[in-house]
Motif scaffolding. Structure first.
Motif, PDB file in Angstrom:
ATOM      1  N   TRP A 111     -23.172 -57.914  19.330  1.00  0.00           N
ATOM      2  CA  TRP A 111     -22.980 -59.352  20.253  1.00  0.00           C
ATOM      3  C   TRP A 111     -23.840 -58.987  21.496  1.00  0.00           C
ATOM      4  O   TRP A 111     -24.658 -59.427  21.967  1.00  0.00           O
ATOM      5  CB  TRP A 111     -21.346 -59.552  20.759  1.00  0.00           C
ATOM      6  N   PHE A 162     -18.686 -55.152  16.281  1.00  0.00           N
ATOM      7  CA  PHE A 162     -18.845 -56.105  16.854  1.00  0.00           C
ATOM      8  C   PHE A 162     -19.421 -56.238  18.103  1.00  0.00           C
ATOM      9  O   PHE A 162     -20.430 -56.730  18.597  1.00  0.00           O
ATOM     10  CB  PHE A 162     -17.913 -56.952  16.620  1.00  0.00           C
ATOM     11  N   ILE A 163     -18.820 -55.353  19.204  1.00  0.00           N
ATOM     12  CA  ILE A 163     -19.498 -55.078  20.039  1.00  0.00           C
ATOM     13  C   ILE A 163     -21.401 -55.128  20.141  1.00  0.00           C
ATOM     14  O   ILE A 163     -22.179 -55.401  20.962  1.00  0.00           O
ATOM     15  CB  ILE A 163     -18.835 -54.608  21.466  1.00  0.00           C
ATOM     16  N   LEU A 223     -11.002 -49.335  14.152  1.00  0.00           N
ATOM     17  CA  LEU A 223     -11.776 -49.430  14.858  1.00  0.00           C
ATOM     18  C   LEU A 223     -13.135 -50.146  15.208  1.00  0.00           C
ATOM     19  O   LEU A 223     -13.703 -50.581  15.730  1.00  0.00           O
ATOM     20  CB  LEU A 223     -11.426 -47.978  16.152  1.00  0.00           C
ATOM     21  N   VAL A 245     -16.756 -58.912  10.988  1.00  0.00           N
ATOM     22  CA  VAL A 245     -14.969 -59.183  11.430  1.00  0.00           C
ATOM     23  C   VAL A 245     -14.333 -60.086  10.209  1.00  0.00           C
ATOM     24  O   VAL A 245     -13.588 -59.498  10.715  1.00  0.00           O
ATOM     25  CB  VAL A 245     -15.035 -59.561  13.146  1.00  0.00           C
ATOM     26  N   LEU A 285     -16.362 -66.102  21.113  1.00  0.00           N
ATOM     27  CA  LEU A 285     -17.212 -67.012  20.738  1.00  0.00           C
ATOM     28  C   LEU A 285     -17.291 -68.649  20.006  1.00  0.00           C
ATOM     29  O   LEU A 285     -18.152 -69.004  19.695  1.00  0.00           O
ATOM     30  CB  LEU A 285     -17.513 -66.463  19.093  1.00  0.00           C
ATOM     31  N   VAL A 335      -9.455 -59.326  18.341  1.00  0.00           N
ATOM     32  CA  VAL A 335     -10.582 -59.533  17.818  1.00  0.00           C
ATOM     33  C   VAL A 335     -10.769 -60.993  17.610  1.00  0.00           C
ATOM     34  O   VAL A 335     -11.323 -61.744  17.728  1.00  0.00           O
ATOM     35  CB  VAL A 335     -10.533 -59.175  16.394  1.00  0.00           C
ATOM     36  N   VAL A 354      -5.210 -54.578  19.193  1.00  0.00           N
ATOM     37  CA  VAL A 354      -6.987 -54.191  18.745  1.00  0.00           C
ATOM     38  C   VAL A 354      -7.378 -54.437  17.930  1.00  0.00           C
ATOM     39  O   VAL A 354      -8.060 -55.245  18.045  1.00  0.00           O
ATOM     40  CB  VAL A 354      -6.760 -52.400  19.116  1.00  0.00           C
ATOM     41  N   LEU A 381     -12.187 -61.924  21.458  1.00  0.00           N
ATOM     42  CA  LEU A 381     -13.308 -62.096  20.834  1.00  0.00           C
ATOM     43  C   LEU A 381     -14.029 -63.503  19.940  1.00  0.00           C
ATOM     44  O   LEU A 381     -14.333 -64.282  20.360  1.00  0.00           O
ATOM     45  CB  LEU A 381     -13.813 -61.139  20.079  1.00  0.00           C
ATOM     46  N   PHE A 382     -13.498 -63.526  19.312  1.00  0.00           N
ATOM     47  CA  PHE A 382     -13.263 -64.722  17.458  1.00  0.00           C
ATOM     48  C   PHE A 382     -13.195 -65.784  18.898  1.00  0.00           C
ATOM     49  O   PHE A 382     -14.561 -67.283  18.785  1.00  0.00           O
ATOM     50  CB  PHE A 382     -12.195 -65.044  17.058  1.00  0.00           C
ATOM     51  N   LEU A 396     -14.304 -53.059  15.620  1.00  0.00           N
ATOM     52  CA  LEU A 396     -14.687 -53.542  16.731  1.00  0.00           C
ATOM     53  C   LEU A 396     -15.998 -52.975  17.705  1.00  0.00           C
ATOM     54  O   LEU A 396     -16.710 -54.012  18.170  1.00  0.00           O
ATOM     55  CB  LEU A 396     -13.366 -53.099  17.841  1.00  0.00           C
ATOM     56  N   LEU A 402     -13.460 -56.396  26.394  1.00  0.00           N
ATOM     57  CA  LEU A 402     -14.036 -54.830  26.371  1.00  0.00           C
ATOM     58  C   LEU A 402     -12.452 -53.800  26.705  1.00  0.00           C
ATOM     59  O   LEU A 402     -12.104 -53.092  26.844  1.00  0.00           O
ATOM     60  CB  LEU A 402     -15.206 -54.116  26.292  1.00  0.00           C
ATOM     61  N   MET A 405     -20.571 -61.282  12.780  1.00  0.00           N
ATOM     62  CA  MET A 405     -19.423 -62.582  12.521  1.00  0.00           C
ATOM     63  C   MET A 405     -19.025 -62.283  11.132  1.00  0.00           C
ATOM     64  O   MET A 405     -17.464 -62.326  10.836  1.00  0.00           O
ATOM     65  CB  MET A 405     -19.170 -63.667  12.673  1.00  0.00           C
TER      66      MET A 405
END
Lengths: 104, 171, 431
Positions: free
Chosen positions: C165, C161-162, C155, C180, B77, B70, B65, B73-74, C158, B35, C177
């Motif tokens: 999560w 997503f967060i 944006l 995204v 995970l 992403v 971004v 992040l993937f 995201l 982040l 998931m």
């Protein structure tokens, strides 16, 4: 104080060194990749500030170079993360300290 | 850079970018580090706009971004049993020392050199950039597209699951 | 007569609010320092575009009208208790949401969970900055508005997503998931369809006025809306944007019946309310963007001489938003594999083909008129493109094996409330 070329260069240098520190010191392979992305960003910033403040015959050259750096960074991120995932499949870890198969 | 606006914007963006880049270094949670990385990318995009390259700033937001962050992040995970802490290796100290040394050198070079700077920003529109990419720089442009294709195919092949490969081998 | 006096090119000309704000700022500039005027201009733009247009639309069209219309479509009453016709329902909802307890799971990442709704709201405000409400009333008239719009609308994903999560909840993570994966898949045909628009107009600026290139100005110059010139691009944009907006036919990220509202599972109170309200905000932004790019924006074939241009764009936005409501009220939810297949196998090849056709037409146009682009060819291209689009959609759907479903000749559910009658089995195999 008016902001000039030096200020942008200092920011770029600081960002590059932070990225280098992250890339060299992190244990997680994904963390290392994040450091590399920071370094590439710093390089882009420096290129663009030169392109903005320097009088060159090729005005567009700096921005063009940034386009290529961004492209290569995207490709590099995809491949590196694919490598990380595939290493994880085989070793159940992405810790660069534990990836020492060659050290017998 | 004239006027209060751009100067103020520079300092705010510099603080944002560098502090969040520091956050990548010090935060203990890997996802928090991502982040912080995203905020740092946004700050750099702001710098691009400040340096009169709005198209590249937008491209930075879309690619870094929207796509790379992403992806990261993937990747986090998809590696669930790996460590989630953002710890340092045993070789952290030399690395940090090296980067501090490099920083000292770079700062010395930047402050010691007498830079000749142009007064006004060159007017470069997105059209100019596209023109240059498809005329002067068309060879690197094509090579970049080949590189992207190679990266695409390569990363798909790398993350294919063993079951899928076994299925393909049977056919 | 006094009304006609208003329709002049004086500063109090109500057809273009940009004139008024320009006059106010010009007068302020004489007495105040430059930086203060700068901030006042920003505030005025924010107030004009967001507080006058977006927020009321969101409350009364989004929250109330949507429920009313969907209720009507589904043969039930919408909200009708609070106030006349239920007009105060949005306010009652807001009060309820504010006083609800904000629950936080023990294992949640609290900081991230609190930040996510804020990160979700901010881009919605930013999106309206580039929507032109008139020739001169654009808040931020940047030359790369389309790229800006694409960048900023990436944006909120995201944030979702967060947010998902941070709950440490299985279903939230599934939702994250899914959102995204779906956004990345649909981003590709969306950008390609907008690329064909940029290709034919040759500009990335959304607004423009006499003398300044822009997509709206292009549509005014050639007296045609881009929806007629590029129907396929419009369709692709519409499908992609409704998938990204996460509304009912494609809301697999928050599917209540599968994954318990996905990334919103653990949100309660106003944090949930921000997500819900800003979903409508994004839908409005997408509608405003689509009506600017494809429906001529604030221009209306010369009618914008007489009607205030901001009224035209607001009307078009709401017309477009009605289509969103319509699809939401009538279509059932799709499965995730169906949506992914649709994006990669149907939309992506079609958008590439569309790009190819448009590029060819641009070259033909350039060669045939020696660089002096004229109207005649545009109308020919429009006719050709409409035919080609219909043909392409049908042929490609056939090749992929989509067939028209067996449409029922009469309502399958019995309309008497007295008893349940089993639905007769369809006469042929439905794929």
């Amino acid at each position: 104080m008016t902001v000039g070329l030096e200020h942008f260069l200092v920011v770029g240098a600081l960002l590059f060194c932070l990225g280098l520190a992250v890339a060299l010191s992190k244990r997680n392979a994904i963390g290392v990749l994040m450091g590399i992305e920071l370094m590439l960003n710093a390089v882009n910033l420096t290129l663009l500030s030169f392109s903005r403040f320097q009088d060159t015959p090729h005005k567009v050259a700096g921005q063009t170079f940034v386009v290529f750096v961004i492209t290569v960074a995207a490709a590099e991120a995809a491949v590196a993360l694919a490598l990380a995932v595939s290493v994880y499949r085989n070793r159940q870890t992405v810790d660069v300290d534990q990836l020492n198969l060659l050290k017998s | 850079m004239h006027g209060a606006g751009p100067n103020l914007a520079f300092w705010v963006l510099a603080a944002l970018t560098l502090v969040s880049a520091g956050g990548v270094m010090v935060s203990r949670n890997l996802l928090h580090a991502v982040l912080f990385l995203i905020v740092s990318f946004l700050g750099v995009a702001g710098f691009f706009i400040l340096l009169s390259a709005p198209f590249l700033g937008m491209a930075q937001i879309i690619i870094y971004v929207g796509a790379i962050a992403v992806l990261v992040l993937f990747a986090i995970l998809l590696t669930p049993r790996a460590g989630r802490d953002n710890g340092e290796t045993r070789w952290a100290a030399p690395g940090v020392l090296l980067s501090i040394a490099l920083m000292a050198v770079l700062l010395f070079v930047i402050t010691d050199t007498k830079w000749t700077t142009a007064k006004d920003a060159p007017e470069i529109t997105a059209a100019d950039l596209g023109q240059a990419l498809l005329s002067t720089w068309v060879l690197p442009f094509e090579i970049a597209s080949v590189l992207l294709t190679a990266a695409l195919i390569g990363s798909i092949m790398l993350v294919r699951s063993p079951e899928e490969e076994a299925e393909d081998a049977l056919q | 007569m006094s009304l006609l006096m208003l329709i002049t090119d004086n500063w109090y000309d109500i057809r273009d609010l940009g004139n008024v704000s320009h006059e106010i700022l010009y007068q302020l500039d004489r007495v105040l320092p430059y930086s203060l005027v700068y901030i006042i201009a920003a505030l005025m733009g924010f107030v004009a575009s967001f507080l006058i247009f977006v927020l009321p639309s969101q409350l009364f069209v989004g929250v109330l009208g949507e429920r009313k219309i969907i209720g009507r479509m589904q043969s039930r009453y919408g909200p009708n208790r609070v106030g006349k016709f239920g007009l105060l329902q949005p306010i009652a909802d807001a009060i309820k949401l504010i006083q609800k307890e904000a629950l936080t799971p023990k294992a949640a990442d609290k900081a991230v969970m609190y930040i996510a709704p804020i990160v979700f709201v901010a881009p919605a405000v930013l999106l309206f900055a580039v929507v032109p409400f008139g020739g001169h009333s654009v808040f931020a008239d940047i030359p790369v508005s389309i790229v800006y719009f694409i960048a900023i609308s990436g944006l909120p994903v995201l944030a979702a997503f967060i947010g998902g999560w941070s709950h440490a909840n299985k279903y939230s993570l599934f939702g994250s998931m899914r959102i995204v994966a779906m956004t990345i898949s649909y981003e590709v045909p969306l950008v390609l369809s907008l690329l064909s628009v940029v290709l034919i107009t040759g500009t990335m600026r959304l607004g423009g006025h006499d003398g300044i290139d822009g997509i709206v100005q292009w549509q005014r110059d050639y007296h045609i809306w881009l929806i007629f010139l590029q129907p396929l691009a419009f369709l692709i944009y519409f499908f992609c944007v409704s998938a990204e907006l996460n509304r009912t036919p494609t809301d697999i990220a928050e599917a209540e019946s599968e994954i318990v509202a996905g990334y919103l599972t653990e949100y309660s109170g106003m944090k949930w309310g921000l997500f819900y309200g800003m979903d409508i905000g994004y839908a409005l932004a997408a509608a405003a963007f689509a009506s600017t790019v494809f429906l001529g924006g604030w221009s209306m074939f010369g009618l914008d001489r007489w009607i205030p241009s901001w009224l035209i764009i607001i009307a078009k936005t709401h017309l477009f938003y009605f289509i969103f409501i319509w699809t939401r009220g009538t279509l059932p939810r799709l499965r995730i594999d169906q949506l992914m297949t649709f994006a990669w196998k149907f939309l992506l090849p079609l958008s590439l083909a569309n790009l190819l056709v448009i590029a060819t037409e641009k070259v033909i146009w350039n060669k045939a008129t020696d660089g002096n682009f004229d109207n005649f060819w545009v109308y020919i291209f429009a006719a050709v493109n409409i035919l080609l689009s219909v043909a392409a959609v049908f042929i490609w759907a056939r090749l992929l094996g989509y067939r028209p479903e067996a449409t029922p000749k009469r309502p399958r559910l019995v309309n008497t409330a007295s008893g349940y009658v089993p639905i007769p089995a369809p006469s042929r195999e439905v794929r």
